[in-house]
Design an enzyme around this catalytic site. Structure first.
Site, short mmCIF file in Angstrom:
data_model
loop_
_atom_site.label_atom_id
_atom_site.label_comp_id
_atom_site.label_asym_id
_atom_site.label_seq_id
_atom_site.Cartn_x
_atom_site.Cartn_y
_atom_site.Cartn_z
N SER A 61 16.55 26.13 47.27
CA SER A 61 17.49 25.31 46.50
C SER A 61 17.04 23.87 46.41
CB SER A 61 18.88 25.36 47.13
OG SER A 61 19.73 24.48 46.40
N GLU B 49 28.38 26.02 45.26
CA GLU B 49 27.98 25.08 44.19
C GLU B 49 28.92 25.22 42.98
OE1 GLU B 49 23.64 25.25 43.21
OE2 GLU B 49 24.28 25.72 41.18
N HIS C 181 51.16 56.64 49.50
CA HIS C 181 49.94 56.10 50.12
C HIS C 181 50.13 55.76 51.60
CE1 HIS C 181 47.77 56.11 46.41
NE2 HIS C 181 48.71 55.41 45.80
N ASN D 76 -1.10 32.53 37.10
CA ASN D 76 -0.04 32.84 36.14
C ASN D 76 -0.57 33.95 35.23
OD1 ASN D 76 2.68 31.57 35.20
ND2 ASN D 76 1.59 32.13 33.34
N LYS E 84 21.39 32.32 49.75
CA LYS E 84 21.23 31.48 48.55
C LYS E 84 22.34 31.78 47.54
CE LYS E 84 19.84 28.64 45.57
NZ LYS E 84 19.10 28.91 44.38
N HIS F 274 25.33 30.01 48.71
CA HIS F 274 25.10 28.59 48.40
C HIS F 274 25.52 28.32 46.94
CE1 HIS F 274 22.63 25.55 46.38
NE2 HIS F 274 22.60 24.88 47.52
N ASN F 275 25.06 29.17 46.05
CA ASN F 275 25.37 28.96 44.63
C ASN F 275 26.86 29.12 44.35
OD1 ASN F 275 22.64 28.66 44.40
ND2 ASN F 275 22.41 29.96 42.63
C1 6PG Z 1 19.65 25.47 43.27
C2 6PG Z 1 20.46 25.94 42.10
C3 6PG Z 1 19.62 26.77 41.18
C4 6PG Z 1 20.29 26.96 39.83
C5 6PG Z 1 21.12 28.20 39.77
C6 6PG Z 1 22.52 28.07 39.27
O1 6PG Z 1 20.13 25.73 44.34
O2 6PG Z 1 18.60 24.86 43.07
O3 6PG Z 1 21.55 26.70 42.53
O4 6PG Z 1 19.29 27.94 41.84
O5 6PG Z 1 20.90 25.86 39.37
O6 6PG Z 1 20.39 29.04 38.99
O7 6PG Z 1 22.58 28.61 38.04
P1 6PG Z 1 23.75 28.97 37.08
O8 6PG Z 1 24.72 27.86 37.08
O9 6PG Z 1 22.99 29.08 35.79
O10 6PG Z 1 24.28 30.29 37.50
#
Ligand code: 6PG
Length: 466
Positions: A126, A188, A448, A31, A181, A184-185
């Site tokens: 994720s 989500e 157009h 780190n 990813k 995926h989000n």
């Molecule tokens: C995961 C989540 C993770 C996080 C995101 C969503 O798959 O583990 O998606 O990546 O929760 O950052 O974030 P926001 O809701 O803040 O956009």
């Protein structure tokens, strides 16, 4: 020598390092701030973790080909670490960014490292903190050569799919891992939006948090079983330690976002993919943050929300059905965006494989991914909603879905998630949309041009002359 280097010891980095070391990997950890490294090592010394205090020390302490995982905040920090460590790496080493980076940044970074022979990978991870420690879902993007090197460690630390296989896979070249990813989000975001809207309707019908929790738990035992439903049931049961009562009632109704949901919506606009709900879910977080304006506006219409004209039992059943249809539409939009992206960017992304590695470890893990994978395996690439089994499901949901949405809208409950998924479903299954009139108008005021249904070519009409 160690087999994996891990740079960035925030909670995700620490948990990934522990996960690797528990699976027998020797990990060299680094780190930027020395104290952070020392604190981590003193807490977990003797468990296959070795500290390093400079980027060159990380490189020196690793076996060739080196595997270096970056778990630093997306953005400038990633470029800084790459700049500091790449001079010490050799051709054939694998440098991977495991954060939520924008896929275009990943493409740029891979391109600039390519001449050095260093394999640069953008890896979607994720599962949050818990997933990083116990087994996340891992979406690796980058040169396929790098996957040969990453495959074993990534598979070893990942979660398991329904058939017991590791939830880690190569999902395509350069930015594909971060793109997958991002999608995926976006899913989500939509599923969370839908769960939130169900909660809103139940609240309007005077269900208590405990009752809503029980309902979510019940749904989670059936067809809609998913991680997000499971944790929603838990969240609604949590008591507030500070002032008593249910914690959820004390939380400000302004949802934040870090960017992936917005990027997905931007990508939809850029690629012309009609994933309505991705834009809506990201924008509804913005609406939630318009708290002050909403407060002013709602004071102009006190008591505007009525009780929806639904019996409690009826609401519970209809919403459960609507949720399962809408959830399928959320995933459908995601896979449709992935299909467009892989065509646009020339990625060899296997969508069925994506549906497999999302079955375990990740935030959107859900039972329906089994059926979605099967649909994709049998070629439902245009849309998973066209798969005969999924289509049958959607049709079965129709009546209850529309009924509950209409009742809630009549009661003035905002339902952007449910209405957008329904609009998506309806538009997709409508052969002739009214876009012919839009084309006519475009041609009227801007010449157009338009195409015709009955002959080839491009046409323009002198509308003023008619
Ligand atoms: C995961 C989540 C993770 C996080 C995101 C969503 O798959 O583990 O998606 O990546 O929760 O950052 O974030 P926001 O809701 O803040 O956009």
């Amino acid at each position: 020598l160690a087999s994996v280097g891990l740079v960035g010891l925030g909670v995700m980095g620490r948990n990934l390092a522990l996960n690797l070391s528990r699976r027998g990997y020797k990990v060299v950890v680094y780190n930027r701030t020395k104290e952070v490294t020392d604190r981590f090592i003193s807490g977990y010394g003797g468990s296959g973790l070795t500290p390093a205090y400079s980027p060159d020390e990380v490189a020196r302490k690793l076996d060739a080909p080196r595997i270096i995982l970056l778990m630093v905040t997306a953005g400038k920090a990633v470029d800084d670490v790459i700049r500091s460590i790449s001079p010490y790496l050799s051709s054939g080493d694998v440098l991977s960014d495991l954060g939520n980076s924008h896929f275009r940044d990943t493409q740029r970074r891979e391109f600039s490292l390519d001449p050095s022979g260093i394999h640069y990978c953008g890896v979607g991870v994720s599962g949050g903190e818990e997933g990083a420690l116990r087994g996340p879902s891992i979406m690796v993007g980058g040169p396929s050569k790098a996957w040969e090197i990453l495959k074993k460690p990534m598979s070893d630390i990942s979660a398991r799919a329904f058939d017991g296989t590791p939830c880690a896979s190569w999902v395509g070249e350069d930015g594909a891992g971060h793109y997958v990813k991002m999608v995926h989000n976006a899913i989500e975001y939509v599923v969370m939006e839908l769960i939130g809207e169900c909660y809103g309707v139940f609240k309007a019908l005077d269900f208590s948090n405990g009752e809503i929790s029980d309902i979510f738990q019940l749904w989670n035992e059936g067809r809609s079983k998913s991680y997000l439903l499971e944790i929603s049931a838990k969240v609604l049961r949590r008591k507030d330690e500070l002032s008593g009562g249910d914690l959820v009632d004390k939380i400000l109704d302004s949802a934040e976002q870090k960017g992936t949901g917005k990027w997905a919506a931007e990508s939809c606009l850029e690629l012309g993919v009609p994933a309505f709900s991705f834009a809506v879910a990201a924008l509804d977080r913005s609406m939630s943050s318009f708290k002050l304006v909403r407060e002013k506006a709602s004071s102009l219409e006190p008591n505007r929300v009525n009780k929806p004209n639904l019996g409690r039992r009826e609401a519970q059943e209809a919403l459960g059905t609507a949720f399962s249809g809408a959830q399928l539409c959320a995933y459908a939009q995601g896979f449709s965006l992935l299909e467009a992206a892989r065509n646009e960017y020339g990625w060899h992304t296997d969508l069925a494989e994506v549906a497999r590695i999302w079955q375990g470890g990740c935030i959107i893990r859900a039972d329906l991914l089994k059926q979605i994978r099967e649909a994709l395996l049998s070629g439902a690439h245009d849309s998973i909603l066209l798969d005969p089994d999924i289509h049958r499901e959607i049709v079965k949901c129709d009546k209850a879905w529309r009924n509950v949405v209409s009742r809630a809208l009549e009661a003035r409950i905002p339902l952007p998630g449910f209405t957008s998924t329904l609009a998506y479903r309806d538009s997709l299954f409508t052969e002739r949309l009214p876009a012919n009139l839009i084309q006519a108008l475009r041609d009227y005021f801007g010449a157009h041009t338009y195409r015709r249904v009955d002959r080839e070519g491009v046409f323009h009409t002198d509308w003023s002359g008619g």
